[in-house]
Enzyme design. Sequence first.
Site, PDB file in Angstrom:
ATOM      1  N   TYR A  45      33.354  58.611  11.094  1.00 30.80           N
ATOM      2  CA  TYR A  45      34.127  57.525  11.679  1.00 30.80           C
ATOM      3  C   TYR A  45      33.242  56.414  12.245  1.00 30.80           C
ATOM      4  O   TYR A  45      32.292  56.650  12.994  1.00 30.80           O
ATOM      5  CB  TYR A  45      35.034  58.052  12.799  1.00 30.80           C
ATOM      6  CG  TYR A  45      35.769  56.950  13.520  1.00 30.80           C
ATOM      7  CD1 TYR A  45      36.852  56.319  12.914  1.00 30.80           C
ATOM      8  CD2 TYR A  45      35.350  56.498  14.771  1.00 30.80           C
ATOM      9  CE1 TYR A  45      37.521  55.282  13.555  1.00 30.80           C
ATOM     10  CE2 TYR A  45      36.008  55.461  15.422  1.00 30.80           C
ATOM     11  CZ  TYR A  45      37.084  54.855  14.794  1.00 30.80           C
ATOM     12  OH  TYR A  45      37.741  53.816  15.416  1.00 30.80           O
TER      13      TYR A  45
ATOM     14  N   HIS B 104      37.209  42.190  17.856  1.00 32.66           N
ATOM     15  CA  HIS B 104      37.660  42.824  19.089  1.00 32.66           C
ATOM     16  C   HIS B 104      37.479  41.915  20.309  1.00 32.66           C
ATOM     17  O   HIS B 104      37.843  42.300  21.423  1.00 32.66           O
ATOM     18  CB  HIS B 104      36.928  44.144  19.304  1.00 32.66           C
ATOM     19  CG  HIS B 104      37.386  45.246  18.389  1.00 32.66           C
ATOM     20  ND1 HIS B 104      37.473  45.098  17.024  1.00 32.66           N
ATOM     21  CD2 HIS B 104      37.790  46.519  18.638  1.00 32.66           C
ATOM     22  CE1 HIS B 104      37.902  46.221  16.476  1.00 32.66           C
ATOM     23  NE2 HIS B 104      38.108  47.101  17.442  1.00 32.66           N
TER      24      HIS B 104
ATOM     25  N   ASN C  71      32.408  50.950  22.377  1.00 27.08           N
ATOM     26  CA  ASN C  71      33.073  52.174  22.787  1.00 27.08           C
ATOM     27  C   ASN C  71      32.521  52.603  24.137  1.00 27.08           C
ATOM     28  O   ASN C  71      31.312  52.745  24.291  1.00 27.08           O
ATOM     29  CB  ASN C  71      32.817  53.290  21.758  1.00 27.08           C
ATOM     30  CG  ASN C  71      34.100  53.768  21.120  1.00 27.08           C
ATOM     31  OD1 ASN C  71      35.147  53.764  21.746  1.00 27.08           O
ATOM     32  ND2 ASN C  71      34.013  54.200  19.866  1.00 27.08           N
TER      33      ASN C  71
ATOM     34  N   TYR D  51      50.373  55.543  67.376  1.00 32.48           N
ATOM     35  CA  TYR D  51      49.668  56.176  66.256  1.00 32.48           C
ATOM     36  C   TYR D  51      48.505  55.344  65.721  1.00 32.48           C
ATOM     37  O   TYR D  51      47.484  55.873  65.298  1.00 32.48           O
ATOM     38  CB  TYR D  51      50.635  56.430  65.100  1.00 32.48           C
ATOM     39  CG  TYR D  51      51.613  57.557  65.302  1.00 32.48           C
ATOM     40  CD1 TYR D  51      51.647  58.297  66.485  1.00 32.48           C
ATOM     41  CD2 TYR D  51      52.517  57.884  64.299  1.00 32.48           C
ATOM     42  CE1 TYR D  51      52.554  59.337  66.657  1.00 32.48           C
ATOM     43  CE2 TYR D  51      53.438  58.918  64.463  1.00 32.48           C
ATOM     44  CZ  TYR D  51      53.446  59.640  65.645  1.00 32.48           C
ATOM     45  OH  TYR D  51      54.354  60.660  65.800  1.00 32.48           O
TER      46      TYR D  51
ATOM     47  N   ARG E  24      45.762  56.287  68.140  1.00 25.76           N
ATOM     48  CA  ARG E  24      45.503  57.718  68.291  1.00 25.76           C
ATOM     49  C   ARG E  24      45.142  58.402  66.976  1.00 25.76           C
ATOM     50  O   ARG E  24      44.354  59.359  66.936  1.00 25.76           O
ATOM     51  CB  ARG E  24      46.744  58.374  68.892  1.00 25.76           C
ATOM     52  CG  ARG E  24      46.529  59.797  69.290  1.00 25.76           C
ATOM     53  CD  ARG E  24      47.753  60.517  69.829  1.00 25.76           C
ATOM     54  NE  ARG E  24      48.978  59.769  69.952  1.00 25.76           N
ATOM     55  CZ  ARG E  24      50.183  60.326  69.726  1.00 25.76           C
ATOM     56  NH1 ARG E  24      50.289  61.587  69.356  1.00 25.76           N
ATOM     57  NH2 ARG E  24      51.269  59.597  69.881  1.00 25.76           N
TER      58      ARG E  24
ATOM     59  N   PHE F 262      35.537  58.263  25.440  1.00 25.84           N
ATOM     60  CA  PHE F 262      35.769  56.857  25.803  1.00 25.84           C
ATOM     61  C   PHE F 262      37.002  56.667  26.673  1.00 25.84           C
ATOM     62  O   PHE F 262      37.261  55.578  27.171  1.00 25.84           O
ATOM     63  CB  PHE F 262      35.957  56.019  24.534  1.00 25.84           C
ATOM     64  CG  PHE F 262      36.993  56.618  23.609  1.00 25.84           C
ATOM     65  CD1 PHE F 262      38.342  56.586  23.926  1.00 25.84           C
ATOM     66  CD2 PHE F 262      36.607  57.257  22.446  1.00 25.84           C
ATOM     67  CE1 PHE F 262      39.289  57.175  23.097  1.00 25.84           C
ATOM     68  CE2 PHE F 262      37.551  57.839  21.604  1.00 25.84           C
ATOM     69  CZ  PHE F 262      38.893  57.793  21.934  1.00 25.84           C
TER      70      PHE F 262
ATOM     71  N   GLU G 288      46.020  55.305  18.608  1.00 25.06           N
ATOM     72  CA  GLU G 288      45.635  55.408  20.017  1.00 25.06           C
ATOM     73  C   GLU G 288      46.931  55.406  20.833  1.00 25.06           C
ATOM     74  O   GLU G 288      47.352  54.386  21.376  1.00 25.06           O
ATOM     75  CB  GLU G 288      44.695  54.253  20.368  1.00 25.06           C
ATOM     76  CG  GLU G 288      43.398  54.358  19.562  1.00 25.06           C
ATOM     77  CD  GLU G 288      42.640  53.043  19.428  1.00 25.06           C
ATOM     78  OE1 GLU G 288      42.991  52.077  20.125  1.00 25.06           O
ATOM     79  OE2 GLU G 288      41.699  53.003  18.621  1.00 25.06           O
TER      80      GLU G 288
END
Length: 519
Positions: free
Chosen positions: A54, A84, A196, A280, A283, A328, A412
Amino acid sequence: MNSFNYGVEHLSIGKVIDIASGKLKGTINKEAAEGIHRSWREVEKIVHAQKPVYGINTGFGPLCDTSISEKDTSLLQSNILKSHSVGVGKPIPQETAKLMLITKVQALAQGYSGISPKTLERVIWHIDNDVIPVVPEKGSVGASGDLAPLAHLFLPLIGLGEVFAGNEKQPAGQVLKEHNLQALILGPKEGLALINGTQFILAFAIKAVERLNNALNVADLIGAMSLEGLMGSSRPFDARLHAIRPYKGTKYVAQRLASLLNGSAINGAHINCNRVQDPYSIRCMPQVHGASRNAWLHLKELTEIELNSVTDNPVVFSAENTISGGNFHGQPLALPLDYATVAAAELGNIADRRCYLMSEGRYGLPKLLTNGAGLNSGLMIPQYTTAALVTENKTFCFPASADSVPTSLGQEDHVSMGSISGRKLHMVLDNLEYIQAIELLYASQALDFRRPLLSTPVIEACHQLVRKQVPFIDEDRIFSEDINQLHQLITSGEFEAIAKEAAKQHHINLNNDDEFGIY
């Protein structure tokens, strides 16, 4: 200059920040170089053997069944950087992009990615010369790695995209020519190895660990000042109380607060008063600040694991042994980043409550912390700002990691959205730092109404630092100017540094445990 050996030494959060700032120099030693070269040669063997692996001789994502000829394996890698690069929005901060470069080198230098020594040397050149790629802030879904931001990060290697050089945005090709450098021709798998990974998420996590650590330390200091201004009790910080509910963060905060308040004349002046319990927000600081510290510890631990991990795919153990897995995937960081977002928001939430408490006119303080309330509004409206920021932070607390939109034609089909988790956390931290500046404005004013009584050396040193920048409020003025001055004291680290120095001079233990540091 001290050096760090990429790929073979353990990289801490403090060290990666030091490399980014130039205090530490990252290098490739002989051991790392041998591993990098070996992995690069194994990828060449795969190409020559024409065994389908791949991303080396196949297409990407849903195109993983498409074979790529040996002569096109290099073109495939430059194409992936171009196709990309689809990020949108403003550029991320230069320091964050630089952290992406550094953490990518640390991952690739471990010798499982098939990157060539020449390509890695060029990435290191960008780091060492502060030629930082322009990376848009949006477009990553945080699985298959941070594809879009990493593609933009490495476009300059092939002479494309833009870089910051001398704080000016310039075409990468032009800057390379100015330095007599040629664009690289990527070899098999190199483009995939570069994009990646989780380095976008990781860079935001690194900065978040640093920023949230500062905010946590500041929260204890300002909280102690507020307590003194309100004449609260230090009894809830007794170590015996926290030994029977021993969360790390809670015990740590309680010890810090007890040390900060020990010996205070203000505290001693009301030791026998008839006030049974404080609200609170005063404290329960060990429980609330401490819970946020526990979240910070979790984020720090997982960020350091990621810093020293290989997040590539496929991972090359040898030409005969490559594994297509999911290293990844950003989920391991997405969840703790979302957790830390809630933790940061809660620090602001409790700080706002203390601001409100100091403005009510209770416990001997004048209403709105001004003697002339009526003609002067005093500190009425700054709490409106904390209320607005607290509410805005609540809207950022929805966990991005709770959602997943399938991508890549379903190949994906589960993604982390961790990139959004990382960016959202910084939005909350931005608001938190302003909330803390406003609480510091209130706490300093409240302390002045306790004079001539003094607090402890650390708290008095913090108060004196404030008063050098922001005078006592005796009539209305433009308070945004005061807030911005105090914000600068906090974000620059000067406020915490003054406290540390005072603690050191007076031998006060602020519990500087290594576990709660970044080195």
